[in-house]
Motif scaffolding. Structure first.
Motif, PDB file in Angstrom:
ATOM      1  N   LYS A 128       0.833  -1.205   0.000  1.00 12.06           N
ATOM      2  CA  LYS A 128       0.000   0.000   0.000  1.00 12.06           C
ATOM      3  C   LYS A 128       0.865   1.252   0.000  1.00 12.06           C
ATOM      4  O   LYS A 128       1.985   1.267   0.506  1.00 12.06           O
ATOM      5  N   PHE A 129       0.318   2.311  -0.572  1.00 12.36           N
ATOM      6  CA  PHE A 129       1.078   3.552  -0.753  1.00 12.36           C
ATOM      7  C   PHE A 129       1.458   4.183   0.578  1.00 12.36           C
ATOM      8  O   PHE A 129       0.648   4.297   1.495  1.00 12.36           O
ATOM      9  N   GLU A 130       2.711   4.576   0.663  1.00 10.79           N
ATOM     10  CA  GLU A 130       3.210   5.444   1.720  1.00 10.79           C
ATOM     11  C   GLU A 130       4.207   6.402   1.075  1.00 10.79           C
ATOM     12  O   GLU A 130       4.702   6.149  -0.023  1.00 10.79           O
ATOM     13  N   LEU A 131       4.490   7.488   1.727  1.00 14.75           N
ATOM     14  CA  LEU A 131       5.372   8.493   1.144  1.00 14.75           C
ATOM     15  C   LEU A 131       6.771   7.925   0.896  1.00 14.75           C
ATOM     16  O   LEU A 131       7.328   7.234   1.754  1.00 14.75           O
ATOM     17  N   PRO A 132       7.342   8.192  -0.274  1.00 13.09           N
ATOM     18  CA  PRO A 132       8.719   7.768  -0.542  1.00 13.09           C
ATOM     19  C   PRO A 132       9.681   8.280   0.531  1.00 13.09           C
ATOM     20  O   PRO A 132       9.529   9.403   1.036  1.00 13.09           O
ATOM     21  N   GLY A 133      10.640   7.437   0.880  1.00  9.89           N
ATOM     22  CA  GLY A 133      11.644   7.830   1.864  1.00  9.89           C
ATOM     23  C   GLY A 133      11.210   7.696   3.307  1.00  9.89           C
ATOM     24  O   GLY A 133      11.988   7.995   4.218  1.00  9.89           O
ATOM     25  N   SER A 134       9.976   7.225   3.536  1.00 10.30           N
ATOM     26  CA  SER A 134       9.458   7.164   4.902  1.00 10.30           C
ATOM     27  C   SER A 134       9.645   5.789   5.522  1.00 10.30           C
ATOM     28  O   SER A 134       9.751   4.776   4.834  1.00 10.30           O
ATOM     29  N   GLU A 135       9.669   5.770   6.848  1.00  9.75           N
ATOM     30  CA  GLU A 135       9.695   4.498   7.579  1.00  9.75           C
ATOM     31  C   GLU A 135       8.418   3.714   7.311  1.00  9.75           C
ATOM     32  O   GLU A 135       8.429   2.479   7.274  1.00  9.75           O
ATOM     33  N   GLU A 136       7.309   4.439   7.103  1.00  7.34           N
ATOM     34  CA  GLU A 136       6.035   3.775   6.839  1.00  7.34           C
ATOM     35  C   GLU A 136       6.079   2.988   5.532  1.00  7.34           C
ATOM     36  O   GLU A 136       5.505   1.902   5.435  1.00  7.34           O
ATOM     37  N   LEU A 137       6.772   3.519   4.528  1.00 11.33           N
ATOM     38  CA  LEU A 137       6.913   2.782   3.275  1.00 11.33           C
ATOM     39  C   LEU A 137       7.699   1.499   3.505  1.00 11.33           C
ATOM     40  O   LEU A 137       7.341   0.441   2.985  1.00 11.33           O
ATOM     41  N   GLY A 138       8.753   1.581   4.285  1.00 11.83           N
ATOM     42  CA  GLY A 138       9.511   0.373   4.605  1.00 11.83           C
ATOM     43  C   GLY A 138       8.648  -0.687   5.250  1.00 11.83           C
ATOM     44  O   GLY A 138       8.711  -1.867   4.886  1.00 11.83           O
ATOM     45  N   GLN A 139       7.811  -0.289   6.203  1.00 11.03           N
ATOM     46  CA  GLN A 139       6.950  -1.265   6.874  1.00 11.03           C
ATOM     47  C   GLN A 139       5.909  -1.831   5.927  1.00 11.03           C
ATOM     48  O   GLN A 139       5.593  -3.026   5.975  1.00 11.03           O
ATOM     49  N   SER A 140       5.370  -0.993   5.039  1.00 13.74           N
ATOM     50  CA  SER A 140       4.394  -1.463   4.064  1.00 13.74           C
ATOM     51  C   SER A 140       5.009  -2.534   3.165  1.00 13.74           C
ATOM     52  O   SER A 140       4.376  -3.562   2.869  1.00 13.74           O
ATOM     53  N   VAL A 141       6.241  -2.323   2.719  1.00 18.56           N
ATOM     54  CA  VAL A 141       6.918  -3.294   1.862  1.00 18.56           C
ATOM     55  C   VAL A 141       7.229  -4.567   2.637  1.00 18.56           C
ATOM     56  O   VAL A 141       7.037  -5.681   2.125  1.00 18.56           O
ATOM     57  N   VAL A 142       7.695  -4.424   3.865  1.00 18.04           N
ATOM     58  CA  VAL A 142       7.969  -5.612   4.695  1.00 18.04           C
ATOM     59  C   VAL A 142       6.704  -6.448   4.858  1.00 18.04           C
ATOM     60  O   VAL A 142       6.733  -7.683   4.751  1.00 18.04           O
ATOM     61  N   ASP A 143       5.573  -5.799   5.098  1.00 14.58           N
ATOM     62  CA  ASP A 143       4.304  -6.516   5.256  1.00 14.58           C
ATOM     63  C   ASP A 143       3.936  -7.255   3.976  1.00 14.58           C
ATOM     64  O   ASP A 143       3.474  -8.402   4.019  1.00 14.58           O
ATOM     65  N   ALA A 144       4.127  -6.607   2.821  1.00 10.45           N
ATOM     66  CA  ALA A 144       3.763  -7.232   1.546  1.00 10.45           C
ATOM     67  C   ALA A 144       4.710  -8.368   1.182  1.00 10.45           C
ATOM     68  O   ALA A 144       4.299  -9.372   0.596  1.00 10.45           O
ATOM     69  N   LEU A 145       5.986  -8.235   1.526  1.00 12.68           N
ATOM     70  CA  LEU A 145       6.963  -9.291   1.237  1.00 12.68           C
ATOM     71  C   LEU A 145       6.672 -10.565   2.024  1.00 12.68           C
ATOM     72  O   LEU A 145       6.881 -11.675   1.525  1.00 12.68           O
ATOM     73  N   GLY A 146       6.195 -10.416   3.256  1.00 12.91           N
ATOM     74  CA  GLY A 146       5.975 -11.594   4.082  1.00 12.91           C
ATOM     75  C   GLY A 146       7.271 -12.351   4.301  1.00 12.91           C
ATOM     76  O   GLY A 146       8.347 -11.753   4.421  1.00 12.91           O
TER      77      GLY A 146
END
Length: 213
Positions: A128-146
């Motif tokens: 899901k979208f989060e602002l580039p460069g943010s910690e939230e984007l990192g967590q979103s990607v980690v969640d999607a990667l599983g």
């Protein structure tokens, strides 16, 4: 420690990504975990990769703090380090804004497996979208990667390939972009015919066994 050989590998993959059209200008980034250490070599921010020398690549710890180098690390360092902290089996990351993978991220659709070479990496989920460069984007990607996905797209942003080696991460970015292009063109002519799930699952399981996951 200068880690010149490791820096050469990172820069070589960054330049190849540029040459293959996966990265345009400085709009993508590449990194590699240093084996046996909690350090990451990453491309610097805002500089063309084909003008750099290996010794210029900064090194950060797993929380993005610079430990070596004078250049500013990529603005997406929080994204890379979040993945390295979460996935011990990831040692190389390639982040691109390649066209067809990005189209699927905008559509909010998983990229299906259209051909066998993409089977280790697809289907590709969407973070899901989060602002580039943010910690939230990192967590979103980690969640999607599983625990076993190697590639995800980031909604309205691009693609990130996270693999046991940096060279494999480049391959993942290439194969996913190829299967995304085929899938998009098949959608246009209303002829979507991805690999059957049974075949896709079998090929994926076979491929992942060779990736030391």
């Amino acid at each position: 420690m200068n880690y010149i050989n490791e820096r050469k590998r990172v820069l070589a993959v960054a330049v190849k990504s540029l040459e293959k059209g996966l990265i345009h200008g400085t709009s993508g980034n590449v990194s590699m975990r240093i084996e046996g250490e909690e350090k990451v070599i990453i491309t610097p921010s805002g500089l063309p990769y084909d003008t750099l020398t290996p010794d210029q690549l900064p090194i950060v710890d797993l929380y993005g703090n610079v430990v070596e180098g004078d250049l500013k690390p990529s603005s997406e360092t929080p994204l890379h380090t979040a993945v390295y902290r979460a996935r011990k089996n990831v040692n190389g990351i390639v982040h691109t804004h390649s066209m067809y993978a990005t189209i699927f991220s905008i559509l909010g659709e998983d990229i299906p497996v259209m051909m066998p070479p993409a089977s280790p990496y697809a289907p590709v989920p969407v973070a899901k979208f989060e602002l580039p460069g943010s910690e939230e984007l990192g967590q979103s990607v980690v969640d999607a990667l599983g625990v076993d996905h190697l590639v995800v797209t980031m909604e309205n942003h691009g693609l990130i390939s996270c693999c046991p080696t940096i060279e494999r991460a480049l391959s993942g970015a290439e194969y996913v972009e190829e299967t995304a292009q085929v899938a998009y063109l098949a959608k246009l002519i209303n002829c979507m015919n991805p690999l059957p799930k049974e075949a896709s699952d079998a090929l994926r399981e076979r491929a992942l066994k060779g990736l030391a996951l």
